[in-house]
Design a protein around this motif. Structure first.
Motif, PDB file in Angstrom:
ATOM      1  N   GLN A 109     -10.324  -5.949 -38.582  1.00  0.00           N
ATOM      2  CA  GLN A 109     -10.307  -6.108 -40.036  1.00  0.00           C
ATOM      3  C   GLN A 109     -11.269  -5.157 -40.750  1.00  0.00           C
ATOM      4  N   SER A 110     -12.249  -4.631 -40.025  1.00  0.00           N
ATOM      5  CA  SER A 110     -13.144  -3.629 -40.625  1.00  0.00           C
ATOM      6  C   SER A 110     -13.784  -2.808 -39.515  1.00  0.00           C
ATOM      7  N   GLY A 111     -14.332  -1.668 -39.893  1.00  0.00           N
ATOM      8  CA  GLY A 111     -15.044  -0.844 -38.924  1.00  0.00           C
ATOM      9  C   GLY A 111     -16.280  -1.577 -38.416  1.00  0.00           C
ATOM     10  N   PHE A 112     -16.914  -2.316 -39.310  1.00  0.00           N
ATOM     11  CA  PHE A 112     -18.140  -3.024 -38.926  1.00  0.00           C
ATOM     12  C   PHE A 112     -17.839  -4.060 -37.842  1.00  0.00           C
ATOM     13  N   ASN A 113     -16.823  -4.881 -38.070  1.00  0.00           N
ATOM     14  CA  ASN A 113     -16.586  -5.908 -37.041  1.00  0.00           C
ATOM     15  C   ASN A 113     -15.914  -5.333 -35.802  1.00  0.00           C
ATOM     16  N   ASN A 135     -27.678   5.975 -34.888  1.00  0.00           N
ATOM     17  CA  ASN A 135     -26.380   5.300 -34.943  1.00  0.00           C
ATOM     18  C   ASN A 135     -26.293   4.307 -36.100  1.00  0.00           C
ATOM     19  N   HIS A 136     -25.053   4.083 -36.538  1.00  0.00           N
ATOM     20  CA  HIS A 136     -24.796   3.187 -37.677  1.00  0.00           C
ATOM     21  C   HIS A 136     -25.236   1.744 -37.395  1.00  0.00           C
ATOM     22  N   ALA A 137     -25.568   1.041 -38.473  1.00  0.00           N
ATOM     23  CA  ALA A 137     -26.047  -0.352 -38.378  1.00  0.00           C
ATOM     24  C   ALA A 137     -25.083  -1.245 -37.590  1.00  0.00           C
ATOM     25  N   SER A 138     -23.784  -1.028 -37.736  1.00  0.00           N
ATOM     26  CA  SER A 138     -22.816  -1.896 -37.039  1.00  0.00           C
ATOM     27  C   SER A 138     -22.860  -1.675 -35.531  1.00  0.00           C
ATOM     28  N   ILE A 139     -23.242  -0.480 -35.115  1.00  0.00           N
ATOM     29  CA  ILE A 139     -23.405  -0.212 -33.678  1.00  0.00           C
ATOM     30  C   ILE A 139     -24.658  -0.948 -33.192  1.00  0.00           C
ATOM     31  N   THR A 181     -22.552   6.905 -29.459  1.00  0.00           N
ATOM     32  CA  THR A 181     -22.974   7.813 -30.529  1.00  0.00           C
ATOM     33  C   THR A 181     -21.985   7.784 -31.683  1.00  0.00           C
ATOM     34  N   ASP A 182     -22.488   8.057 -32.874  1.00  0.00           N
ATOM     35  CA  ASP A 182     -21.584   8.360 -33.984  1.00  0.00           C
ATOM     36  C   ASP A 182     -20.947   9.716 -33.673  1.00  0.00           C
ATOM     37  N   GLY A 183     -19.743   9.962 -34.152  1.00  0.00           N
ATOM     38  CA  GLY A 183     -19.120  11.281 -33.990  1.00  0.00           C
ATOM     39  C   GLY A 183     -19.723  12.248 -35.002  1.00  0.00           C
ATOM     40  N   VAL A 210     -17.617   6.561 -28.826  1.00  0.00           N
ATOM     41  CA  VAL A 210     -17.847   7.413 -30.002  1.00  0.00           C
ATOM     42  C   VAL A 210     -17.294   6.720 -31.250  1.00  0.00           C
ATOM     43  N   ASP A 211     -18.175   6.469 -32.208  1.00  0.00           N
ATOM     44  CA  ASP A 211     -17.749   5.890 -33.488  1.00  0.00           C
ATOM     45  C   ASP A 211     -17.486   7.049 -34.447  1.00  0.00           C
ATOM     46  N   ASP A 212     -16.218   7.294 -34.703  1.00  0.00           N
ATOM     47  CA  ASP A 212     -15.862   8.472 -35.494  1.00  0.00           C
ATOM     48  C   ASP A 212     -15.481   8.134 -36.934  1.00  0.00           C
ATOM     49  N   ALA A 213     -16.192   7.178 -37.505  1.00  0.00           N
ATOM     50  CA  ALA A 213     -15.895   6.748 -38.873  1.00  0.00           C
ATOM     51  C   ALA A 213     -15.817   7.930 -39.842  1.00  0.00           C
ATOM     52  N   HIS A 214     -16.741   8.892 -39.688  1.00  0.00           N
ATOM     53  CA  HIS A 214     -16.791  10.012 -40.640  1.00  0.00           C
ATOM     54  C   HIS A 214     -16.116  11.280 -40.129  1.00  0.00           C
ATOM     55  N   GLY A 215     -15.553  11.234 -38.922  1.00  0.00           N
ATOM     56  CA  GLY A 215     -14.899  12.430 -38.371  1.00  0.00           C
ATOM     57  C   GLY A 215     -13.377  12.353 -38.456  1.00  0.00           C
ATOM     58  N   GLY A 240     -12.733   4.027 -34.847  1.00  0.00           N
ATOM     59  CA  GLY A 240     -12.501   4.614 -36.161  1.00  0.00           C
ATOM     60  C   GLY A 240     -12.468   3.530 -37.221  1.00  0.00           C
ATOM     61  N   THR A 241     -12.519   3.969 -38.452  1.00  0.00           N
ATOM     62  CA  THR A 241     -12.360   3.014 -39.541  1.00  0.00           C
ATOM     63  C   THR A 241     -11.172   3.449 -40.389  1.00  0.00           C
ATOM     64  N   LEU A 242     -10.516   2.493 -40.992  1.00  0.00           N
ATOM     65  CA  LEU A 242      -9.388   2.804 -41.876  1.00  0.00           C
ATOM     66  C   LEU A 242      -9.872   2.866 -43.324  1.00  0.00           C
ATOM     67  N   SER A 243     -11.205   2.781 -43.506  1.00  0.00           N
ATOM     68  CA  SER A 243     -11.737   2.639 -44.860  1.00  0.00           C
ATOM     69  C   SER A 243     -12.230   3.942 -45.474  1.00  0.00           C
ATOM     70  N   LYS A 244     -12.314   5.011 -44.677  1.00  0.00           N
ATOM     71  CA  LYS A 244     -12.889   6.237 -45.247  1.00  0.00           C
ATOM     72  C   LYS A 244     -11.757   7.241 -45.506  1.00  0.00           C
ATOM     73  N   ALA A 245     -11.515   8.208 -44.597  1.00  0.00           N
ATOM     74  CA  ALA A 245     -10.444   9.181 -44.885  1.00  0.00           C
ATOM     75  C   ALA A 245      -9.086   8.502 -45.036  1.00  0.00           C
ATOM     76  N   VAL A 249      -8.717  -0.187 -45.538  1.00  0.00           N
ATOM     77  CA  VAL A 249      -9.782  -1.005 -44.960  1.00  0.00           C
ATOM     78  C   VAL A 249      -9.334  -1.422 -43.568  1.00  0.00           C
ATOM     79  N   GLY A 250     -10.285  -1.526 -42.641  1.00  0.00           N
ATOM     80  CA  GLY A 250      -9.948  -1.900 -41.267  1.00  0.00           C
ATOM     81  C   GLY A 250     -10.681  -1.008 -40.283  1.00  0.00           C
ATOM     82  N   GLY A 251     -10.641  -1.390 -39.002  1.00  0.00           N
ATOM     83  CA  GLY A 251     -11.274  -0.578 -37.963  1.00  0.00           C
ATOM     84  C   GLY A 251     -10.408  -0.606 -36.727  1.00  0.00           C
TER      85      GLY A 251
END
Ligand code: PMP
Length: 396
Positions: A109-113, A135-139, A181-183, A210-215, A240-245, A249-251
């Protein structure tokens, strides 16, 4: 009748945050989060969203969302493992696997969860996690939840990572060891050294995450940082997250079929939190189709980010060493950074200040997020405002 202890705790701590200037006041956006936003009735050039490709307001996604909502309703009605799995959830996961060049994928439902789910779904107290210190807070929270031993390594320092990987392996204390690692790192815009990370993982038989939220949607022809380095079959977890590019919303996790099958029976947000809404799922599928069929939006994003970076640099701003569209404008002193952001806002640019403790002391910055939806005129107006405020505050 509320608890006196709670009341005192809240009062004291809220006052403390306010005194230290750390209490974040939220300004609601009146309307869509596009390249220009309205806050308190004022129009501002928006350089603070993660809506990299402008898809959050794309007509095609809106139509897909409306159609799916008409067909399926506004809610999925249950958790995925009861009967909340609609056929479009499965379609989204198939699409994500295709997009990421993996055998399978699982959506959350989100990148965080997703990070909370995936890390704690696989790692436990008998394991160790080597985690980049930035690394991001959710990691970080996912690592804590797993109860694995957390071993932070110096940001992108491959010597430190190798030393700690060897020590962890040779100690014989852990069943499984993972590198996370974050991407792309969201505060500086630098890219993780994935080829070396994968090499170290191979040397010591470690799991890679690899958390590629921003890649995703930005690098690797849209497929992300792992694809950018040609490592799609060498990274165990592609997050990945569905909330950025993607703009919704989602992960998700993309990886081998067995890994995804395991997460479907063992990751708790999948089992115990209601499935993503049909509208969000359909809009995400539409976004991935767009990304897979054309690089027009990515090209526009890079063109705009190169333009903004060049403009800021020519004005004399320190924009750090970003390798991606994330464009920090480093001011240094915390109070001055906050004042700079405030003045930009008064002149018509919305660019948030980011200061300690989110970034190290003395490296306060205003972070700019150009998108594919900005026009040259908007970027020129933003640069003119940067010049005016930069000179006024003797930053340039
Ligand atoms: N990972 C990283 C690296 C992020 O930057 C973010 C978003 N701030 C997340 C995970 C969380 O993603 P979401 O906003 O979809 O919950």
């Amino acid at each position: 009748m509320s608890s006196e202890i709670l009341n005192e705790f809240l009062k004291e701590n809220l006052e403390d945050l306010k005194e230290k200037g750390l209490y974040n006041v939220i300004d609601p956006v009146e309307g869509a989060n596009g390249p220009v936003i309205t806050i308190a009735g004022r129009e501002l050039i928006n350089l603070s969203s993660n809506n990299y490709l402008g898809l959050a307001t794309d007509r095609r996604l809106i139509e897909a969302c409306i159609e799916a909502t008409k067909t399926y309703g506004v809610g999925a009605g249950a958790v995925r493992t009861i009967n909340g799995t609609l056929d479009i959830h499965v379609k989204l996961e198939e699409k994500l696997a295709e997009f990421k060049h993996t055998e399978a994928a699982i959506a959350y439902q989100s990148g965080f969860n997703c990070n909370m789910a995936a890390i704690s779904g696989v790692m436990d107290k008998h394991d160790a996690i080597l985690s980049d210190e930035l690394n991001h807070a959710s990691i970080i929270d996912g690592c804590r939840l797993s109860k694995a031993k957390i071993i932070p390594f110096i940001h992108s320092d491959m010597d430190d990572l190798r030393t700690k990987a060897r020590q962890a392996k040779e100690s014989g204390l852990y069943n499984k060891i993972m590198i996370i690692t974050d991407g792309v790192f969201s505060m500086d815009g630098d890219i993780a050294k994935l080829p070396e990370i994968v090499k170290i993982a191979k040397e010591f038989d470690l799991i890679t995450y690899v958390d590629d939220a921003h890649g995703s949607g930005v690098l690797g022809n849209g497929a992300g940082t792992v694809k950018h380095f040609g490592l799609s079959d060498k990274v165990d977890f592609q997050i990945g997250t569905l909330s950025k590019a993607i703009g919704v919303v989602g992960g998700y996790v993309a990886g081998k079929k067995d890994l995804i099958d395991w997460l479907k029976v063992r990751s708790r947000p999948f089992l115990f939190s209601t499935a993503a809404t049909p509208g969000a799922v359909a809009a995400s599928i539409e976004a991935i189709n767009i990304l897979m069929n054309s690089s027009e939006l990515q090209n526009k994003l890079w063109e705009n980010s190169d333009y903004l970076k060049k403009g800021l640099k020519e004005l004399g701003f320190d924009i750090g060493e970003s390798e991606t569209p994330i464009t920090p404008c480093i001011i240094g002193d915390e109070a001055k950074t906050q004042q700079f952001s405030k003045r930009l806002n008064e002149e018509g640019v919305y660019a948030k200040s980011i200061v300690f403790p989110t970034v190290p002391k003395g490296t306060g910055r205003v972070r700019n997020m150009p998108t594919a939806a900005h026009t040259k005129e908007m970027l020129d107006s933003a640069l003119a405002i940067y010049e005016k405020v930069g000179k006024e505050m003797s930053i340039i």
